[in-house]
Design an enzyme around this catalytic site. Sequence first.
Site, PDB file in Angstrom:
ATOM      1  N   LYS A  71      11.482  -2.221   6.602  1.00  0.00           N
ATOM      2  CA  LYS A  71      11.183  -0.104   6.692  1.00  0.00           C
ATOM      3  C   LYS A  71       9.896  -0.267   8.121  1.00  0.00           C
ATOM      4  O   LYS A  71       8.897  -1.431   7.141  1.00  0.00           O
ATOM      5  CB  LYS A  71      10.387   0.923   5.428  1.00  0.00           C
ATOM      6  CG  LYS A  71       9.884   1.721   5.612  1.00  0.00           C
ATOM      7  CD  LYS A  71       9.408   2.879   4.444  1.00  0.00           C
ATOM      8  CE  LYS A  71       8.151   1.500   3.629  1.00  0.00           C
ATOM      9  NZ  LYS A  71       8.071   2.428   2.492  1.00  0.00           N
ATOM     10  N   ARG A 115      10.829   8.597  -2.512  1.00  0.00           N
ATOM     11  CA  ARG A 115      11.262   7.611  -3.389  1.00  0.00           C
ATOM     12  C   ARG A 115       9.179   6.995  -3.872  1.00  0.00           C
ATOM     13  O   ARG A 115       9.692   6.750  -4.625  1.00  0.00           O
ATOM     14  CB  ARG A 115      11.746   6.519  -2.131  1.00  0.00           C
ATOM     15  CG  ARG A 115      10.549   5.385  -1.333  1.00  0.00           C
ATOM     16  CD  ARG A 115       9.535   4.184  -1.885  1.00  0.00           C
ATOM     17  NE  ARG A 115       8.611   3.419  -1.078  1.00  0.00           N
ATOM     18  CZ  ARG A 115       8.142   3.188  -1.197  1.00  0.00           C
ATOM     19  NH1 ARG A 115       7.082   3.318  -1.657  1.00  0.00           N
ATOM     20  NH2 ARG A 115       7.870   1.643  -0.344  1.00  0.00           N
ATOM     21  N   ASP A 229      -3.308   0.534  -1.932  1.00  0.00           N
ATOM     22  CA  ASP A 229      -1.094   0.403  -1.276  1.00  0.00           C
ATOM     23  C   ASP A 229      -2.032  -0.304  -0.275  1.00  0.00           C
ATOM     24  O   ASP A 229      -1.001  -1.271   0.508  1.00  0.00           O
ATOM     25  CB  ASP A 229      -0.742   1.592  -0.467  1.00  0.00           C
ATOM     26  CG  ASP A 229      -1.194   2.565   0.705  1.00  0.00           C
ATOM     27  OD1 ASP A 229      -1.918   2.171   0.939  1.00  0.00           O
ATOM     28  OD2 ASP A 229      -0.187   3.330   0.477  1.00  0.00           O
ATOM     29  N   LYS A 233      -8.541  -0.500  -0.140  1.00  0.00           N
ATOM     30  CA  LYS A 233      -8.576   1.240  -1.130  1.00  0.00           C
ATOM     31  C   LYS A 233      -8.757   0.621  -2.421  1.00  0.00           C
ATOM     32  O   LYS A 233      -8.266   0.033  -3.551  1.00  0.00           O
ATOM     33  CB  LYS A 233      -7.385   1.812  -0.923  1.00  0.00           C
ATOM     34  CG  LYS A 233      -6.807   2.346   0.992  1.00  0.00           C
ATOM     35  CD  LYS A 233      -5.010   2.597   0.524  1.00  0.00           C
ATOM     36  CE  LYS A 233      -4.855   2.929   2.431  1.00  0.00           C
ATOM     37  NZ  LYS A 233      -3.767   3.365   2.640  1.00  0.00           N
TER      38      LYS A 233
END
Length: 329
Positions: A71, A115, A229, A233
């Site tokens: 991905k 998801r 992620d 962050k």
Amino acid sequence: MRSMTILTERQLRDLVTLDLEAVRCVEEAFRTLATKKVVMPPILRLDILEHRGEVDVKTAYVPGLDGFAIKISPGFFGNPEIGLPSTNGLMVLLSSKTGLVQALLLDNGYLTDVRTAAAGAVAAMHLARKDASVAAVFGAGMQARLQLQALMLVRQIREARIWARDAAKANKTARELSDQLGISVIASDSREAAVAGAHVIITTTPADQPILEARWLEQGQHITAMGSDAEHKNEVEAEAIARADLYVADSLAQTRRLGELHHAIEAGAVAEDRALRELGQIVAGAVAGRTDDRQITIADLTGTGIQDTAIANLAFARALAVKAGTTID
């Protein structure tokens, strides 16, 4: 001549929706990560700071699945200011036996949205109180909306509060969610007020400084933090991780490097060698989840390649079933 399936976002929206089936798919991915010899390399990350951009590449091979997904997931957080979505992307599904491309999933980030929201539902299913009925959501973007929608699949939520830096966006999101979900959703102008009395707190922002403070937390609350992620962050104050009765990661290898845990360790609030749990272990029954309604629980979700492989395989299987004129469970 071999064929490759190409699926557009519109087709994928028809094939995969945010429902209990998607939640079960992602729950099984967590279980598999804890029980099988999954090959899941570290996230490949590219930062484009001058345009507030980031690109993650995630993948995983799961023994027993016919295909594995790769991905590419860009996030450009200034895009809404110019009328564009902040996230998009695509997935490539390849044969686990031959490496040949089976499908190109041009989802523009839709499958990732599904998801990710489903993962939040899995966390709540195993960690939130059974009687949870009040939710607080930090953020007013697409994932804030989907996280609340997913939460309602596994808990009987009757009231929700939305907080966002952009008050107008929070009000708009609250109005639309009230209409969509048929519950009371209000915009809160205070983070602390949003948290007070909430049973489930969900953080969905790209914040680089904590927006959820430890002193606000109450007994019995569950927190799903899914915005952190990347290494820079940080949504949850380090002391909150230390204060939690139960901290759970989607992948400890990832949260020690980039999730909320990474910041708590750096701040000295959590010992680096502290024994911690992964959500997959709880799903598989190897370790206990919530055992008391008074516990404060935190799920640190950074997003894993196995979730992408699982949802991509689900989409492809459904596409093949539609082509064959059959259905799959």
